[in-house]
Scaffold this active site. Sequence first.
Site, PDB file in Angstrom:
ATOM      1  N   GLY A  28      -0.021  22.514   0.822  1.00 38.46           N
ATOM      2  CA  GLY A  28      -0.503  22.439  -0.545  1.00 38.46           C
ATOM      3  C   GLY A  28      -0.057  23.569  -1.442  1.00 38.46           C
ATOM      4  O   GLY A  28       0.574  24.532  -1.002  1.00 38.46           O
ATOM      5  N   ASN A  29      -0.381  23.404  -2.710  1.00 44.16           N
ATOM      6  CA  ASN A  29      -0.071  24.419  -3.705  1.00 44.16           C
ATOM      7  C   ASN A  29      -0.970  24.228  -4.920  1.00 44.16           C
ATOM      8  O   ASN A  29      -1.507  23.144  -5.146  1.00 44.16           O
ATOM      9  CB  ASN A  29       1.416  24.401  -4.090  1.00 44.16           C
ATOM     10  CG  ASN A  29       1.989  23.007  -4.096  1.00 44.16           C
ATOM     11  OD1 ASN A  29       1.757  22.259  -5.025  1.00 44.16           O
ATOM     12  ND2 ASN A  29       2.693  22.644  -3.046  1.00 44.16           N
ATOM     13  N   THR A  44       5.333  30.388  -1.986  1.00 51.77           N
ATOM     14  CA  THR A  44       5.724  29.585  -0.838  1.00 51.77           C
ATOM     15  C   THR A  44       5.172  30.190   0.451  1.00 51.77           C
ATOM     16  O   THR A  44       4.985  31.402   0.553  1.00 51.77           O
ATOM     17  CB  THR A  44       7.266  29.466  -0.773  1.00 51.77           C
ATOM     18  OG1 THR A  44       7.610  28.504   0.211  1.00 51.77           O
ATOM     19  CG2 THR A  44       7.938  30.797  -0.481  1.00 51.77           C
ATOM     20  N   SER A  74       7.719  25.554  -2.958  1.00 48.30           N
ATOM     21  CA  SER A  74       8.866  24.644  -3.051  1.00 48.30           C
ATOM     22  C   SER A  74       8.547  23.415  -3.895  1.00 48.30           C
ATOM     23  O   SER A  74       9.450  22.696  -4.316  1.00 48.30           O
ATOM     24  CB  SER A  74       9.306  24.207  -1.649  1.00 48.30           C
ATOM     25  OG  SER A  74       8.238  23.540  -0.993  1.00 48.30           O
ATOM     26  N   GLU A  75       7.284  23.173  -4.171  1.00 48.72           N
ATOM     27  CA  GLU A  75       6.863  22.026  -4.988  1.00 48.72           C
ATOM     28  C   GLU A  75       6.739  22.379  -6.471  1.00 48.72           C
ATOM     29  O   GLU A  75       6.254  21.570  -7.259  1.00 48.72           O
ATOM     30  CB  GLU A  75       5.511  21.499  -4.495  1.00 48.72           C
ATOM     31  CG  GLU A  75       5.504  21.032  -3.076  1.00 48.72           C
ATOM     32  CD  GLU A  75       6.062  19.625  -2.889  1.00 48.72           C
ATOM     33  OE1 GLU A  75       6.682  19.088  -3.829  1.00 48.72           O
ATOM     34  OE2 GLU A  75       5.877  19.088  -1.801  1.00 48.72           O
ATOM     35  N   HIS A  96      -3.108  17.753   1.010  1.00 49.90           N
ATOM     36  CA  HIS A  96      -2.879  16.748   2.046  1.00 49.90           C
ATOM     37  C   HIS A  96      -4.212  16.372   2.687  1.00 49.90           C
ATOM     38  O   HIS A  96      -4.399  16.518   3.901  1.00 49.90           O
ATOM     39  CB  HIS A  96      -1.926  17.291   3.114  1.00 49.90           C
ATOM     40  CG  HIS A  96      -0.614  17.759   2.573  1.00 49.90           C
ATOM     41  ND1 HIS A  96       0.152  18.692   3.217  1.00 49.90           N
ATOM     42  CD2 HIS A  96       0.065  17.427   1.455  1.00 49.90           C
ATOM     43  CE1 HIS A  96       1.247  18.918   2.520  1.00 49.90           C
ATOM     44  NE2 HIS A  96       1.219  18.170   1.444  1.00 49.90           N
ATOM     45  N   HIS A 156       3.212  11.604   2.017  1.00 51.49           N
ATOM     46  CA  HIS A 156       3.162  13.023   1.665  1.00 51.49           C
ATOM     47  C   HIS A 156       1.749  13.535   1.427  1.00 51.49           C
ATOM     48  O   HIS A 156       1.296  14.426   2.126  1.00 51.49           O
ATOM     49  CB  HIS A 156       4.033  13.242   0.422  1.00 51.49           C
ATOM     50  CG  HIS A 156       4.247  14.669   0.062  1.00 51.49           C
ATOM     51  ND1 HIS A 156       5.350  15.095  -0.624  1.00 51.49           N
ATOM     52  CD2 HIS A 156       3.511  15.771   0.259  1.00 51.49           C
ATOM     53  CE1 HIS A 156       5.290  16.392  -0.814  1.00 51.49           C
ATOM     54  NE2 HIS A 156       4.164  16.832  -0.287  1.00 51.49           N
TER      55      HIS A 156
END
Length: 192
Positions: A28-29, A44, A74-75, A96, A156
């Site tokens: 996650g982010n 990251t 990275s997202e 997620h 995803h």
Amino acid sequence: MDFKRAQNTIIEFGKKLYDNHFISSFDGNISRRLENGVIVATATRTNKADLKPEDIVMVNLDGEALNEGKAPSSEIKMHFAIYRANPDVHAIIHTHPIFTTALAAAHMTFEPDFLDEATVYSDVPLLPYAPAGSQELADQVGEIARDHNAAILEKHGLVVWGSTLEETFFFTEKIEQEAHIYKLYRELMSFK
């Protein structure tokens, strides 16, 4: 909201996401857009359960780092696409969660109006598979960011956006609850 307050809020919500099993380990982010347009986001490969100030980065919408240290998630392209598409968005959470991610893996989303209280959350589109962190994924999410506040990402997980991290967390929590109920509903309907 200034950088320090955004940083502390992201740290707080990272722990909440982890404690509620919406993410694990480095999953996650989280990001928050400040009034000046700067994006404050998780770096990251950071454990959201134990975020530290150095795990939070500042970038502009061109992806340029505004502080030294770690690289953004990275997202981050997906976050940029949402912020560019919808100026009312100031917070994004990508997770997620177990039941929603199971829907994503099964190439499913909610049936419309399967539950009266779910009507607000049942309009969560399932986006076709695109690799994590790709421009393709960012473009897909950006295309729907004006008309929705969440998307299930095939194979995803879930991305949710709103005006505050509090609101965005609430939507994440409600969507995951509805996904759990939907799983049970589908199981029970198979006995009819």
